[in-house]
Design a protein around this motif. Structure first.
Motif, PDB file in Angstrom:
ATOM      1  N   LEU A   1       0.762  -1.152  -0.085  1.00 58.98           N
ATOM      2  CA  LEU A   1      -0.080  -0.056  -0.040  1.00 58.98           C
ATOM      3  C   LEU A   1       0.667   1.150  -0.094  1.00 58.98           C
ATOM      4  N   ALA A   2       2.001   1.347   0.913  1.00 53.70           N
ATOM      5  CA  ALA A   2       2.712   2.505   0.981  1.00 53.70           C
ATOM      6  C   ALA A   2       3.442   2.673  -0.573  1.00 53.70           C
ATOM      7  N   VAL A   3       3.988   1.534  -1.331  1.00 53.99           N
ATOM      8  CA  VAL A   3       4.683   1.791  -2.422  1.00 53.99           C
ATOM      9  C   VAL A   3       3.769   2.284  -3.395  1.00 53.99           C
ATOM     10  N   ALA A   4       2.505   1.683  -3.425  1.00 53.52           N
ATOM     11  CA  ALA A   4       1.296   2.061  -4.426  1.00 53.52           C
ATOM     12  C   ALA A   4       0.870   3.777  -4.320  1.00 53.52           C
ATOM     13  N   GLN A   5       1.062   4.066  -2.951  1.00 55.43           N
ATOM     14  CA  GLN A   5       0.796   5.377  -2.914  1.00 55.43           C
ATOM     15  C   GLN A   5       1.953   6.376  -3.217  1.00 55.43           C
ATOM     16  N   ARG A   6       2.906   5.832  -3.207  1.00 55.60           N
ATOM     17  CA  ARG A   6       4.003   6.756  -3.252  1.00 55.60           C
ATOM     18  C   ARG A   6       4.312   6.924  -4.901  1.00 55.60           C
ATOM     19  N   VAL A   7       4.133   5.800  -5.274  1.00 52.90           N
ATOM     20  CA  VAL A   7       4.213   5.798  -6.943  1.00 52.90           C
ATOM     21  C   VAL A   7       3.282   6.348  -7.637  1.00 52.90           C
ATOM     22  N   ALA A   8       2.019   6.351  -7.219  1.00 50.82           N
ATOM     23  CA  ALA A   8       1.063   7.233  -7.745  1.00 50.82           C
ATOM     24  C   ALA A   8       1.272   8.759  -7.564  1.00 50.82           C
ATOM     25  N   GLU A   9       1.996   9.252  -6.462  1.00 53.94           N
ATOM     26  CA  GLU A   9       2.405  10.573  -6.145  1.00 53.94           C
ATOM     27  C   GLU A   9       3.336  10.647  -7.178  1.00 53.94           C
ATOM     28  N   LEU A  10       4.409   9.988  -7.336  1.00 55.09           N
ATOM     29  CA  LEU A  10       5.597  10.291  -8.327  1.00 55.09           C
ATOM     30  C   LEU A  10       5.185  10.417  -9.931  1.00 55.09           C
ATOM     31  N   GLU A  11       4.215   9.421 -10.060  1.00 55.64           N
ATOM     32  CA  GLU A  11       3.384   9.462 -11.491  1.00 55.64           C
ATOM     33  C   GLU A  11       2.827  10.925 -11.738  1.00 55.64           C
TER      34      GLU A  11
ATOM     35  N   TYR B   1       5.488  13.752 -11.825  1.00 58.81           N
ATOM     36  CA  TYR B   1       6.844  13.758 -12.742  1.00 58.81           C
ATOM     37  C   TYR B   1       6.400  13.083 -14.048  1.00 58.81           C
ATOM     38  N   ASN B   2       5.093  12.717 -14.550  1.00 60.94           N
ATOM     39  CA  ASN B   2       4.638  11.791 -15.777  1.00 60.94           C
ATOM     40  C   ASN B   2       3.194  12.248 -15.877  1.00 60.94           C
ATOM     41  N   ASP B   3       2.900  13.447 -15.671  1.00 60.60           N
ATOM     42  CA  ASP B   3       1.620  13.983 -15.951  1.00 60.60           C
ATOM     43  C   ASP B   3       0.577  12.707 -15.514  1.00 60.60           C
ATOM     44  N   GLY B   4       0.598  12.215 -14.472  1.00 63.05           N
ATOM     45  CA  GLY B   4      -0.347  11.314 -13.868  1.00 63.05           C
ATOM     46  C   GLY B   4      -0.401  10.033 -14.663  1.00 63.05           C
ATOM     47  N   LYS B   5       0.325   9.685 -15.516  1.00 60.87           N
ATOM     48  CA  LYS B   5       0.344   8.424 -16.379  1.00 60.87           C
ATOM     49  C   LYS B   5       1.443   7.432 -15.413  1.00 60.87           C
ATOM     50  N   PRO B   6       1.150   6.143 -15.751  1.00 63.84           N
ATOM     51  CA  PRO B   6       2.335   5.154 -15.160  1.00 63.84           C
ATOM     52  C   PRO B   6       3.509   5.389 -16.010  1.00 63.84           C
TER      53      PRO B   6
END
Length: 106
Positions: free
Chosen positions: A73-83, A86-91
């Motif tokens: 859960l923690a990693v998923a939340q952090r990756v979503a923030e980074l996307e 830094y990547n216009d909300g896309k994976p």
């Protein structure tokens, strides 16, 4: 170091992106969970283990049965923030194998 063998044509998100220092490869049949080795700061790991143990045994409604439940859960939340940032909300582009070690600082 040898270049990775390119996957069959038509594969998506595979092959090295030398401009970004990425090493990629074919994903293959990916099981739901995979085991990986990562390093944690000792204090963070101790707190997370304590939380997972407590919640799994005393608070079933918390939805935490193991340390993996907290980490995923923690990693998923952090990756979503980074996307988002830094990547216009896309994976980000898939990377199936990462280079060993830390990237060098330029």
């Amino acid at each position: 170091m040898a270049e990775p063998t390119p996957p069959p044509s038509g594969s998506v998100g595979v092959g090295p992106d030398a401009g970004r220092g990425e090493v990629t490869g074919a994903a293959g049949g990916v099981p739901r969970r995979v085991q990986r080795t990562i390093n944690f700061d000792r204090g963070v790991l101790e707190r997370a283990r304590a939380a997972a143990t407590y919640l799994a045994t005393r608070e079933p409604g918390a939805g935490v049965r193991s340390l993996a439940d907290i980490v995923n859960l923690a990693v998923a939340q952090r990756v979503a923030e980074l996307e988002e940032r830094y990547n216009d909300g896309k994976p980000f582009r898939p990377v199936y194998r990462m280079p060993p070690g830390r990237p060098s600082r330029n």
